[in-house]
Design a protein around this motif. Structure first.
Motif, PDB file in Angstrom:
ATOM      1  N   ASP A   1      72.315  54.040  72.862  1.00 49.83           N
ATOM      2  CA  ASP A   1      71.437  54.670  73.838  1.00 49.83           C
ATOM      3  C   ASP A   1      70.102  55.062  73.213  1.00 49.83           C
ATOM      4  OD1 ASP A   1      70.609  55.841  76.263  1.00 49.83           O
ATOM      5  OD2 ASP A   1      71.369  57.794  75.642  1.00 49.83           O
ATOM      6  N   LYS A   2      70.164  55.706  72.041  1.00 49.85           N
ATOM      7  CA  LYS A   2      68.952  56.220  71.421  1.00 49.85           C
ATOM      8  C   LYS A   2      69.172  56.322  69.927  1.00 49.85           C
ATOM      9  CE  LYS A   2      67.815  60.648  71.866  1.00 49.85           C
ATOM     10  NZ  LYS A   2      67.366  61.908  72.456  1.00 49.85           N
ATOM     11  N   LEU A   3      68.090  56.142  69.174  1.00 46.30           N
ATOM     12  CA  LEU A   3      68.130  56.293  67.733  1.00 46.30           C
ATOM     13  C   LEU A   3      67.158  57.403  67.380  1.00 46.30           C
ATOM     14  CD1 LEU A   3      69.511  54.889  65.326  1.00 46.30           C
ATOM     15  CD2 LEU A   3      67.495  53.471  65.114  1.00 46.30           C
ATOM     16  N   ALA A   4      67.669  58.521  66.875  1.00 51.92           N
ATOM     17  CA  ALA A   4      66.827  59.680  66.585  1.00 51.92           C
ATOM     18  C   ALA A   4      66.708  59.865  65.075  1.00 51.92           C
ATOM     19  CB  ALA A   4      67.417  60.933  67.215  1.00 51.92           C
TER      20      ALA A   4
ATOM     21  N   GLU B   1      59.883  62.916  57.088  1.00 47.03           N
ATOM     22  CA  GLU B   1      59.997  61.566  56.543  1.00 47.03           C
ATOM     23  C   GLU B   1      61.333  60.945  56.899  1.00 47.03           C
ATOM     24  OE1 GLU B   1      59.159  60.807  52.473  1.00 47.03           O
ATOM     25  OE2 GLU B   1      57.619  62.352  52.435  1.00 47.03           O
ATOM     26  N   ARG B   2      61.334  59.630  56.909  1.00 49.61           N
ATOM     27  CA  ARG B   2      62.601  58.927  57.089  1.00 49.61           C
ATOM     28  C   ARG B   2      63.353  59.031  55.777  1.00 49.61           C
ATOM     29  NH1 ARG B   2      61.380  53.708  60.894  1.00 49.61           N
ATOM     30  NH2 ARG B   2      60.550  54.930  62.575  1.00 49.61           N
ATOM     31  N   SER B   3      64.462  59.678  55.825  1.00 47.02           N
ATOM     32  CA  SER B   3      65.186  59.962  54.595  1.00 47.02           C
ATOM     33  C   SER B   3      66.298  58.945  54.362  1.00 47.02           C
ATOM     34  CB  SER B   3      65.766  61.368  54.670  1.00 47.02           C
ATOM     35  OG  SER B   3      66.654  61.449  55.760  1.00 47.02           O
ATOM     36  N   ALA B   4      66.953  59.086  53.237  1.00 54.21           N
ATOM     37  CA  ALA B   4      68.027  58.176  52.871  1.00 54.21           C
ATOM     38  C   ALA B   4      69.282  58.418  53.697  1.00 54.21           C
ATOM     39  CB  ALA B   4      68.347  58.333  51.390  1.00 54.21           C
ATOM     40  N   GLU B   5      69.333  59.549  54.415  1.00 50.81           N
ATOM     41  CA  GLU B   5      70.519  59.829  55.216  1.00 50.81           C
ATOM     42  C   GLU B   5      70.609  58.959  56.456  1.00 50.81           C
ATOM     43  OE1 GLU B   5      68.492  63.022  54.792  1.00 50.81           O
ATOM     44  OE2 GLU B   5      69.302  62.884  52.776  1.00 50.81           O
ATOM     45  N   GLY B   6      69.510  58.388  56.897  1.00 52.69           N
ATOM     46  CA  GLY B   6      69.526  57.542  58.070  1.00 52.69           C
ATOM     47  C   GLY B   6      69.328  58.329  59.357  1.00 52.69           C
ATOM     48  N   ALA B   7      69.325  57.621  60.442  1.00 60.52           N
ATOM     49  CA  ALA B   7      69.072  58.205  61.758  1.00 60.52           C
ATOM     50  C   ALA B   7      70.390  58.542  62.450  1.00 60.52           C
ATOM     51  CB  ALA B   7      68.280  57.227  62.607  1.00 60.52           C
ATOM     52  N   THR B   8      70.266  59.274  63.546  1.00 58.73           N
ATOM     53  CA  THR B   8      71.416  59.585  64.385  1.00 58.73           C
ATOM     54  C   THR B   8      71.416  58.606  65.554  1.00 58.73           C
ATOM     55  OG1 THR B   8      71.294  61.905  63.798  1.00 58.73           O
ATOM     56  CG2 THR B   8      72.534  61.344  65.768  1.00 58.73           C
ATOM     57  N   LEU B   9      72.497  57.877  65.710  1.00 59.45           N
ATOM     58  CA  LEU B   9      72.625  56.920  66.802  1.00 59.45           C
ATOM     59  C   LEU B   9      73.436  57.564  67.913  1.00 59.45           C
ATOM     60  CD1 LEU B   9      72.227  54.041  67.945  1.00 59.45           C
ATOM     61  CD2 LEU B   9      74.399  53.451  66.869  1.00 59.45           C
ATOM     62  N   TYR B  10      72.833  57.648  69.088  1.00 61.08           N
ATOM     63  CA  TYR B  10      73.527  58.171  70.264  1.00 61.08           C
ATOM     64  C   TYR B  10      74.115  56.993  71.022  1.00 61.08           C
ATOM     65  CZ  TYR B  10      71.414  62.691  69.421  1.00 61.08           C
ATOM     66  OH  TYR B  10      71.061  63.884  68.863  1.00 61.08           O
ATOM     67  N   LEU B  11      75.392  57.100  71.348  1.00 57.07           N
ATOM     68  CA  LEU B  11      76.096  56.033  72.058  1.00 57.07           C
ATOM     69  C   LEU B  11      76.480  56.483  73.454  1.00 57.07           C
ATOM     70  CD1 LEU B  11      78.596  54.739  69.353  1.00 57.07           C
ATOM     71  CD2 LEU B  11      76.447  53.716  70.045  1.00 57.07           C
TER      72      LEU B  11
END
Length: 175
Positions: A63-66, A71-81
């Motif tokens: 649904d969305k990638l937050a 900064e864009r960190s090494a942890e990555g984004a949160t993917l909403y499904l």
């Protein structure tokens, strides 16, 4: 009198003098919408079936990638499904496995965690099942008179069904 230069919006669309796929034709229209939802490209949506583990490829969609603030960190984004109701517990439990499968597909840490979207996902919600409409009595009489002289019973019934289907199709177009 000199003509003012046309803006990009007023410019005539570029002609392609060749057949193009629908995906190529709507590329420019989808990209701004996807960027608004946090997706840099269409890959995660178009290849969801290949990257998501079974059965989550069929019961959930991105649904969305937050991205985290800053900064864009090494942890990555949160993917909403978005998910089919009834699968929330399984998806939330298997979130790390789903994120690992997505990261494995891309080859780097894109998704750090999986969250559930508030909106449900209903597969096939765009499909419309039209109910076969019953032909009117006048159509039944008209088609019956036209096929009355056919000797073969099976052929007569097939022609009658075809006549009813064609008449209901023409009635729908007239509406």
């Amino acid at each position: 009198m000199s003509e003012a230069p046309k803006s990009k919006a007023d410019a005539e669309p570029k002609r392609r003098n060749r057949a193009v796929t629908l995906a190529d034709a709507i590329t420019g229209a989808l990209d701004p919408v996807l960027k608004k939802r946090g997706f840099a490209s269409r890959d995660i949506i178009t290849h969801w079936g290949a990257m998501a583990p079974r059965p989550y490829d069929a019961v959930a969609i991105p649904d969305k990638l937050a991205w985290p603030r800053g900064e864009r960190s090494a942890e990555g984004a949160t993917l909403y499904l978005r998910y089919i109701p009834g699968h929330a517990l399984a998806i939330s439990h298997e979130g790390p496995a789903i994120a690992a499968a997505i990261n494995r597909y891309f080859g780097y840490v894109l998704v750090g965690q999986i969250r559930l979207s508030a909106e449900p996902f209903t597969p096939g919600s765009g499909d419309r099942d039209e109910k076969p409409s019953q032909p009117s009595q006048s159509v039944i009489a008209k088609v019956g008179a036209q096929v009355a002289n056919v000797e073969d019973d099976d052929l007569r019934e097939a022609l009658r069904a075809l006549g009813h289907a064609l008449s209901s199709r023409s009635e729908r177009k007239a509406r």
